[in-house]
Design a protein around this motif. Structure first.
Motif, mmCIF file in Angstrom:
data_model
loop_
_atom_site.group_PDB
_atom_site.id
_atom_site.type_symbol
_atom_site.label_atom_id
_atom_site.label_comp_id
_atom_site.label_asym_id
_atom_site.label_seq_id
_atom_site.Cartn_x
_atom_site.Cartn_y
_atom_site.Cartn_z
ATOM 1 N N LEU A 1 0.829 -1.202 0.000
ATOM 2 C CA LEU A 1 0.000 0.000 0.000
ATOM 3 C C LEU A 1 0.865 1.254 0.000
ATOM 4 C CD1 LEU A 1 -2.801 1.323 0.228
ATOM 5 C CD2 LEU A 1 -2.628 1.027 2.718
ATOM 6 N N ARG A 2 1.891 1.279 0.846
ATOM 7 C CA ARG A 2 2.783 2.435 0.922
ATOM 8 C C ARG A 2 3.448 2.704 -0.422
ATOM 9 N NH1 ARG A 2 4.382 6.745 4.322
ATOM 10 N NH2 ARG A 2 3.903 5.425 6.103
ATOM 11 N N ALA A 3 3.885 1.647 -1.116
ATOM 12 C CA ALA A 3 4.569 1.817 -2.398
ATOM 13 C C ALA A 3 3.653 2.411 -3.460
ATOM 14 C CB ALA A 3 5.133 0.479 -2.872
ATOM 15 N N THR A 4 2.362 2.067 -3.433
ATOM 16 C CA THR A 4 1.446 2.581 -4.460
ATOM 17 C C THR A 4 1.220 4.075 -4.346
ATOM 18 O OG1 THR A 4 -0.622 2.246 -3.203
ATOM 19 C CG2 THR A 4 0.202 0.371 -4.483
ATOM 20 N N ALA A 5 1.545 4.640 -3.185
ATOM 21 C CA ALA A 5 1.304 6.069 -2.968
ATOM 22 C C ALA A 5 2.417 6.946 -3.513
ATOM 23 C CB ALA A 5 1.119 6.343 -1.469
ATOM 24 N N SER A 6 3.409 6.336 -4.187
ATOM 25 C CA SER A 6 4.474 7.157 -4.759
ATOM 26 C C SER A 6 5.103 6.565 -6.015
ATOM 27 C CB SER A 6 5.589 7.377 -3.721
ATOM 28 O OG SER A 6 6.179 6.145 -3.337
ATOM 29 N N ASP A 7 4.817 5.300 -6.324
ATOM 30 C CA ASP A 7 5.566 4.586 -7.360
ATOM 31 C C ASP A 7 4.613 3.923 -8.350
ATOM 32 O OD1 ASP A 7 7.356 2.983 -8.818
ATOM 33 O OD2 ASP A 7 8.613 2.613 -7.055
ATOM 34 N N ASP A 8 4.689 4.333 -9.620
ATOM 35 C CA ASP A 8 3.797 3.772 -10.637
ATOM 36 C C ASP A 8 4.308 2.472 -11.230
ATOM 37 O OD1 ASP A 8 1.661 5.601 -10.612
ATOM 38 O OD2 ASP A 8 2.828 7.060 -11.757
ATOM 39 N N ARG A 9 5.377 1.923 -10.690
ATOM 40 C CA ARG A 9 5.914 0.657 -11.190
ATOM 41 C C ARG A 9 5.416 -0.548 -10.404
ATOM 42 N NH1 ARG A 9 12.089 2.092 -10.433
ATOM 43 N NH2 ARG A 9 11.131 2.708 -8.442
ATOM 44 N N VAL A 10 4.542 -0.330 -9.417
ATOM 45 C CA VAL A 10 4.100 -1.419 -8.544
ATOM 46 C C VAL A 10 3.040 -2.266 -9.235
ATOM 47 C CG1 VAL A 10 3.186 -2.015 -6.280
ATOM 48 C CG2 VAL A 10 4.505 0.093 -6.574
ATOM 49 N N CYS A 11 3.282 -3.571 -9.280
ATOM 50 C CA CYS A 11 2.335 -4.535 -9.843
ATOM 51 C C CYS A 11 2.217 -5.713 -8.871
ATOM 52 C CB CYS A 11 2.816 -5.046 -11.204
ATOM 53 S SG CYS A 11 3.194 -3.767 -12.423
ATOM 54 N N ARG A 12 1.535 -6.750 -9.289
ATOM 55 C CA ARG A 12 1.398 -7.967 -8.483
ATOM 56 C C ARG A 12 2.077 -9.125 -9.193
ATOM 57 N NH1 ARG A 12 -4.122 -11.434 -8.408
ATOM 58 N NH2 ARG A 12 -3.229 -13.410 -7.718
ATOM 59 N N LEU A 13 2.905 -9.857 -8.465
ATOM 60 C CA LEU A 13 3.571 -11.046 -8.991
ATOM 61 C C LEU A 13 2.857 -12.289 -8.482
ATOM 62 C CD1 LEU A 13 6.084 -12.244 -10.514
ATOM 63 C CD2 LEU A 13 7.185 -12.353 -8.252
ATOM 64 N N GLN A 14 2.606 -13.229 -9.394
ATOM 65 C CA GLN A 14 2.005 -14.513 -9.022
ATOM 66 C C GLN A 14 2.923 -15.626 -9.516
ATOM 67 O OE1 GLN A 14 -1.375 -16.329 -11.297
ATOM 68 N NE2 GLN A 14 -2.476 -16.149 -9.361
ATOM 69 N N ALA B 1 -13.024 11.364 -13.505
ATOM 70 C CA ALA B 1 -11.980 11.586 -14.510
ATOM 71 C C ALA B 1 -12.292 12.804 -15.371
ATOM 72 C CB ALA B 1 -11.828 10.346 -15.379
ATOM 73 N N SER B 2 -13.579 13.135 -15.487
ATOM 74 C CA SER B 2 -13.985 14.262 -16.323
ATOM 75 C C SER B 2 -13.710 15.611 -15.662
ATOM 76 C CB SER B 2 -15.477 14.157 -16.634
ATOM 77 O OG SER B 2 -16.243 14.119 -15.436
ATOM 78 N N ALA B 3 -13.463 15.604 -14.337
ATOM 79 C CA ALA B 3 -13.207 16.869 -13.619
ATOM 80 C C ALA B 3 -11.768 17.304 -13.838
ATOM 81 C CB ALA B 3 -13.491 16.690 -12.135
ATOM 82 N N ASP B 4 -11.530 18.591 -13.690
ATOM 83 C CA ASP B 4 -10.167 19.109 -13.793
ATOM 84 C C ASP B 4 -9.317 18.554 -12.649
ATOM 85 O OD1 ASP B 4 -10.855 20.593 -16.009
ATOM 86 O OD2 ASP B 4 -11.332 22.394 -14.833
ATOM 87 N N ALA B 5 -8.090 18.202 -12.954
ATOM 88 C CA ALA B 5 -7.185 17.699 -11.920
ATOM 89 C C ALA B 5 -6.863 18.814 -10.936
ATOM 90 C CB ALA B 5 -5.906 17.162 -12.558
ATOM 91 N N ALA B 6 -6.963 18.509 -9.664
ATOM 92 C CA ALA B 6 -6.714 19.519 -8.631
ATOM 93 C C ALA B 6 -5.230 19.578 -8.300
ATOM 94 C CB ALA B 6 -7.523 19.189 -7.380
ATOM 95 N N ASP B 7 -4.766 20.799 -8.021
ATOM 96 C CA ASP B 7 -3.396 20.961 -7.554
ATOM 97 C C ASP B 7 -3.322 20.576 -6.080
ATOM 98 O OD1 ASP B 7 -2.545 21.902 -10.018
ATOM 99 O OD2 ASP B 7 -3.092 23.978 -9.527
ATOM 100 N N GLY B 8 -2.175 20.143 -5.649
ATOM 101 C CA GLY B 8 -2.019 19.813 -4.244
ATOM 102 C C GLY B 8 -1.187 18.569 -4.059
ATOM 103 N N PRO B 9 -0.972 18.183 -2.797
ATOM 104 C CA PRO B 9 -0.127 17.027 -2.515
ATOM 105 C C PRO B 9 -0.812 15.722 -2.893
ATOM 106 C CG PRO B 9 -1.157 17.810 -0.504
ATOM 107 C CD PRO B 9 -1.518 18.795 -1.583
ATOM 108 N N GLY B 10 -0.014 14.666 -2.963
ATOM 109 C CA GLY B 10 -0.566 13.347 -3.217
ATOM 110 C C GLY B 10 -0.137 12.775 -4.546
ATOM 111 N N HIS B 11 -0.185 11.459 -4.628
ATOM 112 C CA HIS B 11 0.183 10.732 -5.839
ATOM 113 C C HIS B 11 -1.087 10.365 -6.595
ATOM 114 C CE1 HIS B 11 2.626 8.221 -8.445
ATOM 115 N NE2 HIS B 11 1.782 7.230 -8.253
ATOM 116 N N VAL B 12 -1.154 10.679 -7.872
ATOM 117 C CA VAL B 12 -2.365 10.498 -8.682
ATOM 118 C C VAL B 12 -2.249 9.247 -9.539
ATOM 119 C CG1 VAL B 12 -3.835 11.489 -10.473
ATOM 120 C CG2 VAL B 12 -2.821 12.975 -8.711
ATOM 121 N N ILE B 13 -3.307 8.429 -9.513
ATOM 122 C CA ILE B 13 -3.446 7.275 -10.401
ATOM 123 C C ILE B 13 -4.708 7.498 -11.219
ATOM 124 C CG2 ILE B 13 -3.760 4.781 -10.545
ATOM 125 C CD1 ILE B 13 -2.345 4.546 -7.836
#
Length: 401
Positions: free
Chosen positions: A280-293, A378-390
Motif C-alpha cells: 500500500l505504501r509503495a502505491t502512494a508514490s511509485d507507478d511501477r508497482v504490480c502484483r507477482l504470481q 476523470a472528467s473533472a479538472d485535476a486539482a493541484d495539491g499534494p498526493g500521488h495520482v493514479i
C-alpha cells in the motif's frame, strides 16, 4: 455425550470468534446474531454455514478460477458493514446480491424505516437472493437484475452504497446516486492489491474514512487490470493496470538468463505481523508497482527465488528488470525473527531492489498508517495539491500520507 449444537449456537459461536479481532460494531454484532446465514445457503451443512469462510454459489461460466458469485467470508462482511455505518432509516444500495444474506443484514441495520435495494447482473443469482430473502422474511428488500456498473437510479439518492464485488474503477453512474455526505464502501483495486475503502461524498470528491485489506470476486464489465505471463508455461505472471507497460519477452529473458540477487532491509516482523502495508505504501508514490504470481509448479522447479507470498506479492517492474518482496527467517531477534527484503532480476536488478527496500523502510516508520484516498471523476479538472495520482477510465485516485 453432548447435544448437537443448534443453528443459533453455531451462529453465536462464529460471531464470538469474529468479535475477538475488535472490528465488529455493536449494531453489526447484533444483526449477525439475528440473521440466519444457513437460510441463504441451501444445501450447505450447518457447520459449514457457520465457518468463517466464503461459499461459492455459482461457478464462473467462462471457466475462470474465481466463482461468478459467492457468500463472502463472514468476518469480512462484518468489517465492511462496520465501515458502512448504517443508520436506521437509511436508503441503501447493494451492488452484488450474492446469496441475499448481506441484504438481510442491511435490512436489519436500516430497520423498517429504511430501504434496501440489492442488484445483480446475473439472473440466477438475483433469483436465488430474492427467493432466500422471501423465505427468511425480508420481502421488503428490493432485488433487481441489473448491471452493477449502472446502479439503480430509480431508488436514488442513497445514504449508503455497498459493493459486494471487486471494483477496478468507480463508475461514473454512481456519483449522482450517492447523496451528499453519504458513504460508499467498496473493494477497490489499484496496482494489483485490493482494499475495502470507506468513502464519504463531499461534492465532487469521495474522501476515504479508512481502508482494510480484502479480496472479492471482480465485477463484470471492468477490464483495466491485465495479466501477463512471463514464461511459456504461464506459471509466473504479472497482474498490472492498463497504464503500466509490461514487456513479457524482456522480463522472461531476464528471469531465464540472470541470477537473482537478494537485498535485505532493516525491517523485521513477527510470524503473525502483517506486512501488506508495504504494498500500500509503495502505491502512494511509485507507478511501477504490480502484483507477482508464482504458481506452485514454478516454485517446485525453483524458477525464481521465493516471493513473500507466492500467489500475490508486490513487484516493481521497469523495462527488462523486476524486484519483488521476500521474507527470510534470521534468528537474531526471537520476537521478530523474519526480515523483509527484495529479490531482483535483470540488468537493473540492484537499483530496483534498492527502490523496493526504500518502500519497506518507509513503511517501517509507521507500520499501521494508511493513506488518505480521494476519488474524483476523470472528467473533472485535476486539482493541484499534494498526493500521488493514479488515473483510471472513469475516476482519478489521489493517495496522500
Amino acid at each position: 455425550m453432548g447435544q448437537t449444537p443448534t443453528a443459533a449456537d453455531l451462529r453465536n459461536r462464529l460471531v464470538d470468534k469474529i468479535r475477538l479481532d475488535g472490528r465488529l460494531t455493536d449494531e453489526v454484532e447484533r444483526v449477525m446474531r439475528t440473521v440466519p446465514r444457513e437460510a441463504f445457503l441451501p444445501g450447505i451443512g450447518l457447520e459449514e454455514a457457520y465457518t468463517d469462510q466464503a461459499v461459492s454459489i455459482k461457478d464462473n461460466p467462462l471457466g475462470g478460477p474465481l466463482p461468478l458469485s459467492c457468500a463472502s467470508v463472514p468476518s469480512l462482511v462484518g468489517m465492511m458493514l462496520g465501515q458502512l455505518d448504517v443508520q436506521p432509516g437509511n436508503n441503501i444500495l447493494e451492488i452484488g446480491a450474492g446469496t441475499g444474506y448481506n441484504a438481510a443484514l442491511l435490512a436489519e441495520l436500516a430497520s423498517e424505516k429504511g430501504n434496501v435495494t440489492s442488484i445483480d447482473i446475473d439472473s440466477d443469482v438475483a433469483l436465488h437472493a430474492r427467493t432466500a430473502l422471501d423465505r427468511a422474511g425480508y420481502q421488503r428488500v428490493h432485488v433487481m437484475e441489473r448491471d452493477g456498473l449502472i446502479g439503480a437510479p430509480e431508488n436514488a439518492p442513497y445514504d449508503r452504497m455497498l459493493a459486494a464485488v471487486g471494483l477496478w474503477d468507480v463508475p461514473a453512474a454512481w456519483w449522482e446516486q450517492l447523496a451528499e455526505g453519504g458513504r460508499l464502501v467498496l473493494p477497490l483495486r489499484w496496482r494489483g492489491q485490493t482494499r475495502a475503502v470507506a468513502l464519504i461524498r463531499h461534492g465532487d470528491a469521495l474522501v476515504s474514512d479508512g481502508m482494510e485489506l480484502c479480496g472479492f470476486v471482480p465485477i463484470i464489465g471492468q477490464d483495466g487490470e491485465k495479466a501477463t505471463a512471463l514464461n511459456a508455461s504461464d506459471t509466473i505472471r504479472v497482474f498490472h493496470d492498463e497504464d503500466q507497460p509490461v514487456d513479457s519477452g524482456a522480463l522472461g529473458e531476464s528471469l531465464n538468463t540472470t541470477t537473482g540477487i537478494e537485498v535485505m532491509s532493516e525491517q523485521r516482523i513477527s510470524g503473525e505481523e502483517s506486512f501488506d502495508g508495504v504494498w500500500l505504501r509503495a502505491t502512494a508514490s511509485d507507478d511501477r508497482v504490480c502484483r507477482l504470481q508464482v504458481m506452485p509448479e514454478a516454485m517446485a522447479q525453483e524458477l525464481v527465488l521465493r516471493p513473500a507470498v507466492p500467489v500475490r506479492s508486490p513487484v516493481l517492474i521497469d523495462g527488462d528488470s523486476l524486484a519483488y518482496l521476500i521474507v527470510r527467517r534470521e534468528g537474531v531477534d526471537p520476537q521478530r525473527p523474519h526480515q523483509l527484503g527484495a529479490a531482483a532480476y535483470g540488468p537493473h536488478a540492484e537499483k530496483l531492489a534498492q527502490d523496493l527496500i526504500a518502500h519497506i523502510e518507509d513503511w517501517g516508520t509507521a507500520r499501521t498508517a494508511v493513506p488518505r484516498l480521494t476519488v474524483t471523476p476523470a472528467s473533472a479538472d485535476a486539482a493541484d495539491g499534494p498526493g500521488h495520482v493514479i488515473s483510471k477510465v472513469e475516476s482519478r485516485l489521489t493517495l496522500t500520507y
